[in-house]
Design an enzyme around this catalytic site. Structure first.
Site, PDB file in Angstrom:
ATOM      1  N   CYS A 103      32.733   6.198  25.185  1.00  0.00           N
ATOM      2  CA  CYS A 103      31.224   6.237  25.260  1.00  0.00           C
ATOM      3  C   CYS A 103      30.653   5.005  26.065  1.00  0.00           C
ATOM      4  CB  CYS A 103      30.645   6.428  23.889  1.00  0.00           C
ATOM      5  SG  CYS A 103      30.929   8.275  23.267  1.00  0.00           S
ATOM      6  N   VAL A 104      31.326   3.838  25.597  1.00  0.00           N
ATOM      7  CA  VAL A 104      30.799   2.630  26.218  1.00  0.00           C
ATOM      8  C   VAL A 104      31.534   1.839  27.000  1.00  0.00           C
ATOM      9  CG1 VAL A 104      29.802   0.329  25.588  1.00  0.00           C
ATOM     10  CG2 VAL A 104      29.427   2.334  24.064  1.00  0.00           C
TER      11      VAL A 104
END
Lengths: 104, 168
Positions: A103-104
């Protein structure tokens, strides 16, 4: 996953055109993939691509942008300049790797 | 013998890139700060113009004094799956905050100040709410230096024209 050709070489790709076999990639193919999406590879682009390839080999997954900047040493800002708008996806496409899952 | 086809080329600069996103961050606890930051970062990675508007308790995320020390309080939070009686014990917030920070770091996600740096490096825009600044007697000097300005609600409505808006 199906067999397709990229500049005359038979390779495996997914429905979108991302290569699916790590060992089928080489820098020549990477150049062609870059041309396909309108990027003229410079040495700096290749630094990012090589980091992505090496990191995938040890980690088993595609590095996220943050990983390329913190470990690969190419600042986020520059990644957005080298691979405009969608750097993570464009880099993984050129490097013959799956899109990053993190996600990051 | 079958003839193999030329590989398809993914479409990266499609219309979706013209999307615009506005995220209103109104809460300043650790667990409420991250969703906005993660979404903003993801949107930027997709080439989407992204604005973050910090208001009320969300100000803690961009206040230089507090941004590195956000807390997670387990009191009244059913997601902890633990006795509400225990959650209210002294020191529990500090403990829970410490645990959450460790978990976040463990999955290689940056802390709040670094996350804001990442978002602005990726082209994201940070805005502070005028009313909150006035209420808390804060000025530009108190805020994270990459905040572009303290703007009114009307300014925000104007700049989020055509944007998908998320309220957190």
């Amino acid at each position: 996953m199906s067999l397709a050709t990229i500049s005359g070489h038979e390779v495996h790709v997914d429905d979108e055109g991302f290569m699916t076999e790590y060992d089928e990639w080489n820098e020549g193919l990477g150049r062609q993939l870059a041309v396909n999406i309108g990027i003229d590879l410079t040495e700096r682009h290749l630094e990012a691509i090589r980091f992505l390839r090496d990191d995938y080999e040890t980690q088993g997954e595609t590095a996220t942008l943050r990983r390329v900047s913190t470990l690969g040493g190419i600042p986020t800002k520059e990644l957005f300049e080298l691979f405009p708008k969608k750097p993570a996806k464009k880099m993984s496409y050129i490097a013959g790797l799956p899109k990053p899952a993190g996600c990051v | 013998m079958t003839l193999t086809m030329e590989a398809p080329v993914p479409v990266f600069d499609d219309e979706a890139t013209d999307r615009k996103l506005a995220i209103i961050c109104s809460k300043g606890s650790l667990d409420m700060a991250y969703p906005g930051l993660v979404l903003a970062n993801a949107a930027l990675g997709e080439g989407i113009e992204t604005h973050l508007f910090f208001t009320f308790w969300g100000f803690d995320i961009i206040n230089k004094e507090t941004m590195g020390h956000l807390h997670f309080t387990p009191v009244g939070n059913p997601a902890t799956h633990m006795s509400p009686m225990l959650m209210g014990l002294p020191g529990m917030t500090a403990f829970a905050t410490h645990m959450m920070k460790k978990q976040i770091e463990g999955i290689d996600v940056p802390d709040v100040p670094e996350f804001l740096e990442l978002i602005t490096d990726a082209g994201g825009h940070l805005w502070a709410c005028r009313m909150s600044a006035d209420m808390m007697h804060l000025t530009d000097a108190d805020l994270y230096e990459r905040v572009e300005g303290i703007i009114s609600a009307a300014d925000f409505i104007e700049l989020s024209d055509g944007a998908q808006t998320i309220f957190i």
